[in-house]
Design an enzyme around this catalytic site. Structure first.
Site, PDB file in Angstrom:
ATOM      1  N   ASN A  90       0.868  -1.184   0.000  1.00  0.00           N
ATOM      2  CA  ASN A  90       0.000   0.000   0.000  1.00  0.00           C
ATOM      3  C   ASN A  90       0.900   1.228   0.000  1.00  0.00           C
ATOM      4  O   ASN A  90       1.506   1.552   1.017  1.00  0.00           O
ATOM      5  CB  ASN A  90      -0.887  -0.028   1.263  1.00  0.00           C
ATOM      6  CG  ASN A  90      -1.675   1.251   1.438  1.00  0.00           C
ATOM      7  OD1 ASN A  90      -1.841   2.028   0.503  1.00  0.00           O
ATOM      8  ND2 ASN A  90      -2.167   1.489   2.651  1.00  0.00           N
ATOM      9  N   LYS A 143       0.063   4.308  -0.258  1.00  0.00           N
ATOM     10  CA  LYS A 143      -0.572   5.497   0.327  1.00  0.00           C
ATOM     11  C   LYS A 143      -0.358   6.701  -0.603  1.00  0.00           C
ATOM     12  O   LYS A 143      -0.380   6.527  -1.814  1.00  0.00           O
ATOM     13  CB  LYS A 143      -0.033   5.749   1.741  1.00  0.00           C
ATOM     14  CG  LYS A 143      -0.063   4.478   2.582  1.00  0.00           C
ATOM     15  CD  LYS A 143       0.253   4.706   4.020  1.00  0.00           C
ATOM     16  CE  LYS A 143       0.321   3.369   4.734  1.00  0.00           C
ATOM     17  NZ  LYS A 143       0.285   3.487   6.169  1.00  0.00           N
ATOM     18  N   HIS A 145      -9.282   0.883   5.248  1.00  0.00           N
ATOM     19  CA  HIS A 145      -7.974   1.144   5.862  1.00  0.00           C
ATOM     20  C   HIS A 145      -8.149   2.088   7.057  1.00  0.00           C
ATOM     21  O   HIS A 145      -8.954   3.016   7.012  1.00  0.00           O
ATOM     22  CB  HIS A 145      -7.018   1.753   4.828  1.00  0.00           C
ATOM     23  CG  HIS A 145      -5.609   1.770   5.314  1.00  0.00           C
ATOM     24  ND1 HIS A 145      -5.144   2.714   6.191  1.00  0.00           N
ATOM     25  CD2 HIS A 145      -4.586   0.911   5.106  1.00  0.00           C
ATOM     26  CE1 HIS A 145      -3.878   2.454   6.482  1.00  0.00           C
ATOM     27  NE2 HIS A 145      -3.511   1.358   5.830  1.00  0.00           N
ATOM     28  N   GLU A 158      -6.486   4.491   8.176  1.00  0.00           N
ATOM     29  CA  GLU A 158      -6.273   5.925   7.948  1.00  0.00           C
ATOM     30  C   GLU A 158      -7.545   6.556   7.385  1.00  0.00           C
ATOM     31  O   GLU A 158      -7.898   7.683   7.734  1.00  0.00           O
ATOM     32  CB  GLU A 158      -5.073   6.137   7.006  1.00  0.00           C
ATOM     33  CG  GLU A 158      -3.764   5.887   7.747  1.00  0.00           C
ATOM     34  CD  GLU A 158      -2.606   5.464   6.870  1.00  0.00           C
ATOM     35  OE1 GLU A 158      -2.673   5.608   5.638  1.00  0.00           O
ATOM     36  OE2 GLU A 158      -1.607   4.971   7.440  1.00  0.00           O
ATOM     37  N   GLU A 217      -5.258  -5.284  10.715  1.00  0.00           N
ATOM     38  CA  GLU A 217      -4.224  -4.262  10.905  1.00  0.00           C
ATOM     39  C   GLU A 217      -4.477  -3.529  12.220  1.00  0.00           C
ATOM     40  O   GLU A 217      -5.239  -2.551  12.254  1.00  0.00           O
ATOM     41  CB  GLU A 217      -4.264  -3.254   9.753  1.00  0.00           C
ATOM     42  CG  GLU A 217      -3.999  -3.852   8.397  1.00  0.00           C
ATOM     43  CD  GLU A 217      -3.438  -2.816   7.433  1.00  0.00           C
ATOM     44  OE1 GLU A 217      -2.338  -3.025   6.941  1.00  0.00           O
ATOM     45  OE2 GLU A 217      -4.105  -1.800   7.214  1.00  0.00           O
ATOM     46  N   GLY A 253       2.556   2.018  10.782  1.00  0.00           N
ATOM     47  CA  GLY A 253       3.483   3.138  10.610  1.00  0.00           C
ATOM     48  C   GLY A 253       4.184   3.546  11.891  1.00  0.00           C
ATOM     49  O   GLY A 253       4.788   4.614  11.961  1.00  0.00           O
ATOM     50  N   SER A 299       3.618  -2.449  10.310  1.00  0.00           N
ATOM     51  CA  SER A 299       5.084  -2.440  10.469  1.00  0.00           C
ATOM     52  C   SER A 299       5.741  -3.771  10.124  1.00  0.00           C
ATOM     53  O   SER A 299       6.685  -4.193  10.794  1.00  0.00           O
ATOM     54  CB  SER A 299       5.467  -1.981  11.881  1.00  0.00           C
ATOM     55  OG  SER A 299       4.989  -0.676  12.119  1.00  0.00           O
TER      56      SER A 299
HETATM   57  C1  PEP Z   1      -0.644  -0.042   6.092  1.00  0.00           C
HETATM   58  O1  PEP Z   1      -0.681   1.136   5.798  1.00  0.00           O
HETATM   59  O2  PEP Z   1      -1.560  -0.805   5.725  1.00  0.00           O
HETATM   60  C2  PEP Z   1       0.502  -0.520   6.865  1.00  0.00           C
HETATM   61  C3  PEP Z   1       0.459  -1.736   7.347  1.00  0.00           C
HETATM   62  O3  PEP Z   1       1.531   0.360   7.041  1.00  0.00           O
HETATM   63  P1  PEP Z   1       2.978   0.029   7.687  1.00  0.00           P
HETATM   64  O4  PEP Z   1       3.460  -1.251   7.051  1.00  0.00           O
HETATM   65  O5  PEP Z   1       3.825   1.197   7.313  1.00  0.00           O
HETATM   66  O6  PEP Z   1       2.776  -0.106   9.151  1.00  0.00           O
END
Ligand code: PEP
Length: 249
Positions: free
Chosen positions: A9, A11, A94, A96, A166, A172, A212
């Site tokens: 992803n 973003k 997601h 965010e 998630e 992040g 992460s």
């Molecule tokens: C995400 O945005 O779905 C995500 C898992 O980000 P990150 O790997 O940076 O934590």
């Protein structure tokens, strides 16, 4: 045997030249045949990504779409618009977007139905916040998110769904759920699907972990029996890191 999947992803990262640079490197990489690789660039780069990846097995994915089919929704993108540029899969839910764009479970339930009615596949994201994890309410929160958005779907619709657990506190932040925490939640999700539908369906649904994931922890996370791969944010922006994760099964 469930699909093993690594989905990147991007973003709001990677402009036209950065996308070209990354994807031209990506198509030259030797990829494992038993791992599905997916990549979600920004809307403006979708068409470019479809063109560059046309002879590759990599699936180009959109990061979002609107719940309506068309109309007065300034700045929004419909399922048909995505399909027209060759994108047949969309990320919905997601964290965010849940946090910054007020995407509630009800809004997401509608988006899911619109995507399915448009014959699109969905990577459906959900997960608890840090407060829920600390107060021990994480199973309850995840159950509610899945139930509200997905549990009125027909059994047949599930062949178009990939789930992505998630935990918000791990996205992040550099903080990862431990392999045990990921496995525990994934097994719980699978048992919910088994109870609502049946175990044969539950056994077929790919459940990705996101939060992460990096080259140094992917293998341990993916080795859990109910973890079928990852949704990767930050580490999907670096070709070497992304490929290392793709090769972590
Ligand atoms: C995400 O945005 O779905 C995500 C898992 O980000 P990150 O790997 O940076 O934590």
């Amino acid at each position: 045997m469930r699909d093993q999947i690594v989905a990147g992803n991007w973003k709001m990262n990677n402009n036209q030249s950065e996308t070209e640079f990354f994807l031209n490197k990506l198509i030259k990489q030797t990829k494992p045949t038993d791992v599905r690789v997916m990549l979600a660039p920004s809307f403006t780069q979708l068409s470019q990504a479809v063109t560059i990846l046309k002879n590759d097995r990599i699936t180009v994915v959109a990061q979002n779409m609107n719940a309506e089919f068309s109309g007065a929704f300034t700045g929004e993108i419909s399922a048909d618009m995505l399909k027209e540029v060759g994108v047949m899969t969309v990320v919905l839910g997601h964290s965010e977007r849940r946090a910054m764009n007020h995407e509630t479970d009800e809004v997401l339930a509608k988006k899911v139905k619109t995507a399915l009615a448009s014959e699109m596949k969905i990577i459906f994201c959900f997960g608890e916040e840090l407060g829920h994890r600390k107060s021990g309410k994480y199973f309850e929160v995840v159950e509610k998110q899945i139930t509200k958005a997905l549990f009125d779907l027909s059994e047949g619709a599930w062949s178009n769904l990939i789930l992505a657990y998630e935990p918000v506190w791990a996205i992040g932040t550099g903080e990862t759920a431990s392999p045990e925490q990921a496995q525990e939640m994934h097994a719980f999700i699978r048992s919910l699907i088994g109870q609502k539908y049946n175990t044969s369906l539950a056994d077929k649904v790919s459940i990705l972990y996101g939060g992460s994931v990096k080259p140094n922890n992917a293998k341990e996370i993916f080795s859990n029996k109910d973890v079928d791969g990852g949704l990767i944010g930050g580490a999907s922006l670096n070709i070497d890191d992304f490929m290392a994760i793709v090769n972590s099964f």
